[in-house]
Structure formats: structure tokens, C-alpha cells
Design an enzyme around this catalytic site. Structure first.
Site, PDB file in Angstrom:
ATOM      1  CE  LYS A 106      -0.301   0.230   4.918  1.00 48.93           C
ATOM      2  NZ  LYS A 106       0.288  -1.046   5.237  1.00 48.93           N
ATOM      3  CD  GLU A 130      -8.825  -6.927  -4.337  1.00 48.42           C
ATOM      4  OE1 GLU A 130      -9.364  -6.869  -5.440  1.00 48.42           O
ATOM      5  OE2 GLU A 130      -9.130  -6.171  -3.393  1.00 48.42           O
ATOM      6  CB  VAL A 133      -6.833  -1.354   0.283  1.00 48.98           C
ATOM      7  CG1 VAL A 133      -7.876  -0.781   1.239  1.00 48.98           C
ATOM      8  CG2 VAL A 133      -5.940  -0.240  -0.253  1.00 48.98           C
ATOM      9  N   GLY A 188      -0.625  -9.458  18.674  1.00 47.28           N
ATOM     10  CA  GLY A 188       0.059  -9.375  17.374  1.00 47.28           C
ATOM     11  C   GLY A 188      -0.636  -8.485  16.355  1.00 47.28           C
ATOM     12  CD  GLU A 191       4.115  -3.607  12.792  1.00 47.78           C
ATOM     13  OE1 GLU A 191       5.306  -3.863  13.034  1.00 47.78           O
ATOM     14  OE2 GLU A 191       3.454  -4.175  11.921  1.00 47.78           O
ATOM     15  CG  ASP A 202      -2.361   0.962   7.857  1.00 46.55           C
ATOM     16  OD1 ASP A 202      -1.524   0.352   7.174  1.00 46.55           O
ATOM     17  OD2 ASP A 202      -3.544   0.574   7.974  1.00 46.55           O
ATOM     18  CE  LYS A 206      -4.337  -0.717   5.213  1.00 47.90           C
ATOM     19  NZ  LYS A 206      -4.667  -1.271   6.533  1.00 47.90           N
ATOM     20  N   GLY A 303      -3.034 -10.196   7.535  1.00 52.59           N
ATOM     21  CA  GLY A 303      -2.714 -11.603   7.802  1.00 52.59           C
ATOM     22  C   GLY A 303      -2.271 -12.312   6.541  1.00 52.59           C
TER      23      GLY A 303
END
Ligand code: HSE
Length: 427
Positions: A106, A130, A133, A188, A191, A202, A206, A303
Site C-alpha cells: 500500500k 488487491e 488495501v 500481534g 506493532e 496506515d 489506504k 494476515g
């Protein structure tokens, strides 16, 4: 079946490992769907000797990217190394040597999307993203392909799973921000340095990608207003609930007369709005389109497996379209990106004030001077503090951001006001 299509992968971290495993597992099915044989010819890594949880022939691993750029048999490159540098240089070289690129990056698309689209078109190859985002949740292909005809009025999105997880914890369990952040780190989601997620950066990357595609115009991310969630207190959720709202970090882009207004900030939304029900680390994107009305796409935002799903979907599309540039976005418009000052919204304002006679009237006078009309007021004694302070919450009717800014400046000068604790826009 046709000839073999050779592909290369740049980067072999968690996502690369999972992707290769899934590809190996589903290879014959993908070959049947696309009517092509597929072979991974090269994988660019940083450490040749690292142990990997997937079987790869040692001779296809390399630390030299030129082995990929200069290999004329490789026609598709999957970039999952992340970051802008050297990803931009590598992806540019691949496109310039007529290789289609699939990327999950991204930062790269938000920063250099327009120029990469131009390079792809010039060389009649594809660039698909794909997984950049909301991981594999199919929002990019929806905007580029399914809604390519569209007249989109607005996008409202929850596109940072970490922030949504933290806000859900605060709302559902009445925890404070720091406690919820620590849990997000333990699980998790966040960060060790959570700044990008919790301060909205972030989501801003996006949103710049989604709004560029939705409005077919370049939306440079530094031009977008951004506020994160770190200043929200659990008491804001209690007041929000009293007023009938939930609080979410929303990424919003809407068409207005003079162009586009796009922003990332915490927002109060009606508890009955479907976005209010998106809980935990989930993502959701609501699109309002002229013919279609309202569409909501919901799914995981991160993920290795969901990201691999997005990459696989792009891979199949590139194979089926013979690697040409037909799906490369056309940013045909040149719309103005407006400043947040042009926003008209309801505002939730929570002040800490000295609990004295006349405070409320002084503050409401200032709001009146700026033509801000008050919809509700809540005042509560603040028993946590030693001196006599109170929480004073105003919910305004629709007002302009610039009037609110002026009123806040005047209110801050009142000696009876300790501080503005929260400002949350209402959607
Ligand atoms: N850290 C992001 C999130 C996922 O929490 O949604 C990667 O963009």
C-alpha cells in the site's frame, strides 16, 4: 494447455512463505482455471541460508534482483517485500522490462501509484494490487472492474484493523486506550511501534488508494487530513452511548462541489449504522453509488492467508487477461482535494472545566457568536480529579470546521476552561 508462464516473487517473509505454500497446494486448480501452466522461476530473498517452512528448490532463490529483471522468460512478478525503497525501483524495472506486477504494497501504490500505472500502460502490462488495501477483501477489483462505470458519491471505511480492535475493546470492555493497545500488541495486531496504525497514517495510505480509484483522480495522501485514536478516553464511549453513537476510526472520501473531501479521523456513528457493528480487527468499506445505492464489503484486513487470497485473485486475473494493461486504473479526472476547513459536520466536544457558576453560559455564548447551534449538552462532575472539575460535553448541529476552530480558540482563553479533551466529528 498453453506454454508455461514463469513468475518471480520479490520478498519471502511470512506472507511470501504462506503464498508459495498456497500456490503449490492449489497449482493444478489454478492451471485449470487459467488454462496455463505456471512455474515459480525465481524468488528474491535477503538471506539465502534462512530456514523456511516451505519447500523451495535452492536454485530458484537469489539475492540478485537483476536475475529477475533480465530474465525474459519471467512475465509476472509478485512484489511482497513492502516499503517504498527499493520496491519502487524494482517494480519500475519489472514494468519497464514488460513484466506484469502484482503487489500487496500500500505504501508503494499510495506514494507512486500514478507513475506506476503510466509505466504499465506504456509497456502494455498489468499492475494489480488487491492485497494492498484490506488484504484479500475484494475492494480494489470491485472499484477498478465492477464499478468502473460508476458515479461514486462517497466511501466510508474502517480500514485499520488495529485501531478498530482497540476501539472495540474500549467500547465493549470499558478499558482505557493504553490497556487496549497493550492487548493489541500482545495479540500481534499492533506493532511494537504502533504509530502508523493508531495515528491514522496506515488508513490514510489506504484511503488515498481507494479514493483515487473511486473518483478516478490522483489523491495524494499528504493532502488528506489525518487524526488518530490515541486521545480518545473510555468516558467518550459512555457519552457516545448516551447520545446513541459508537466511535470508529473512519476513512471518508466524498465528492463535493469543488472536488473531493477526504479525511481520516475518529467519528461518531449512529449505533444502528452497519459500520458501528464492525467489531475487532475487521475491515469494512461502504460505497455510495448513484445507480447502486449503498454497498458494504466487509472482511479481514491483514494476515498472511487473506493477503495471499488477494494475490491469488490478481494472479488469476493477470493470467486470464494475458498480462495486458486493460485493468490498469485510468485516473482520467483532475479533481481538487479540499481542505478539512471546508467540512460541515456535527461535532462532539468534551471540555474539562472548573465547576463554577456561569461556565456553561460563557461557553454557549461563544458557540452562539460563531453561529454554532447546540443539539445536546451533558455536564457531569468529574470525581476522579482532586479539584472541582466537570466534564462538559456539547453535541452541535451541523457547523463548519472553521467556525468550530474559531470557537475552540476563544473558549481556550476562558479561565474557567481547563482543556478541550475530545473533538469527534459525527457522521
Ligand atoms: N496494520 C494494518 C491494520 C494492516 O491494522 O489494519 C496492514 O495494513
Amino acid at each position: 494447455m498453453e506454454d508455461i508462464t514463469e513468475i518471480a516473487i520479490l520478498g519471502m517473509g511470512n506472507i511470501g512463505t504462506e503464498f508459495v505454500e498456497i500456490l503449490q497446494h492449489q497449482l493444478s486448480e489454478i492451471e485449470d482455471i487459467t488454462n496455463q501452466k505456471i512455474k515459480i522461476s525465481k524468488i528474491l530473498v535477503t538471506d539465502l541460508n534462512k530456514e523456511r517452512n516451505v519447500q523451495i528448490k535452492q536454485n530458484i532463490i537469489t539475492t540478485n534482483p537483476d536475475e529477475i529483471f533480465n530474465n525474459k522468460n519471467i512475465s509476472i512478478v509478485i512484489e511482497i517485500m513492502g516499503g517504498v525503497d527499493p520496491a519502487f525501483e524494482y517494480v519500475s524495472k519489472c514494468l519497464e522490462s514488460s513484466k506484469s506486477v502484482i503487489t500487496a504494497n500500500k505504501d508503494l501504490i499510495a506514494t507512486h501509484g500514478k507513475i506506476l500505472f503510466q509505466k504499465a500502460k506504456k509497456n502494455n502490462v498489468s499492475i494489480l494490487f488487491e492485497a494492498a488495501v484490506a488484504s484479500g477483501t475484494p475492494i480494489i477489483s470491485t472499484l477498478i472492474r465492477d464499478l468502473s462505470y460508476s458515479n461514486i458519491n462517497s466511501i466510508r471505511a474502517i480500514i485499520n484493523g488495529t485501531s478498530n480492535f482497540i476501539l472495540s475493546e474500549m467500547e465493549e470492555k470499558n478499558t482505557e486506550f493504553m490497556e487496549a493497545l497493550k492487548l493489541a500488541q500482545k495479540l500481534g495486531y499492533a506493532e511494537p511501534d504502533p504509530t502508523n496504525d493508531i495515528e491514522g497514517f496506515d488508513a490514510r495510505y489506504k484511503l488515498s488508494i481507494l479514493s483515487s480509484l473511486a473518483f478516478k483522480t490522483e489523491v495524494e495522501y499528504p493532502k488528506l487530513h489525518v487524526e488518530g485514536i490515541s486521545k480518545i478516553d473510555s468516558i467518550d464511549f459512555q457519552y457516545a452511548k448516551e447520545l446513541g453513537y459508537s466511535i470508529k476510526l473512519l476513512a471518508i472520501a466524498e465528492k463535493i462541489k469543488s472536488g473531493i473531501l477526504a479525511r481520516v479521523h475518529p467519528a461518531m456513528i449512529d449505533v444502528n449504522n452497519p459500520l458501528a457493528k464492525i467489531s475487532g480487527a475487521m475491515n469494512a468499506i461502504e460505497i455510495q453509488e448513484k445507480l447502486l445505492g449503498t454497498v458494504i464489503i466487509q472482511g479481514p484486513g491483514a494476515g498472511p492467508s487473506p493477503t495471499s487470497s488477494g494475490i491469488l485473485s490478481d494472479l488469476i486475473h493477470v493470467l486470464k487477461t494475458k498480462h495486458n494493461s486493460q485493468s490498469v486504473p485510468n485516473l482520467i479526472n483532475n479533481l481538487q482535494i479540499n481542505d478539512i476547513k471546508t467540512l460541515e459536520s456535527r461535532f462532539y466536544l468534551r471540555f474539562i472545566v472548573h465547576d463554577k457558576a456561569g461556565v456553561l453560559s460563557k461557553m454557549s455564548n461563544i458557540l452562539g457568536e460563531e453561529s454554532i447551534s447546540i443539539a445536546s449538552v451533558i455536564q457531569k462532575e468529574n470525581t476522579n480529579l482532586e479539584e472541582k472539575y466537570a466534564d462538559l460535553v456539547f453535541m452541535t448541529y451541523k457547523s463548519s470546521q472553521s467556525s468550530i476552530d474559531k470557537a475552540i480558540q476563544k473558549i481556550a482563553k476562558l479561565d474557567v476552561v481547563d482543556q478541550l479533551k475530545s473533538l469527534i466529528r459525527v457522521e
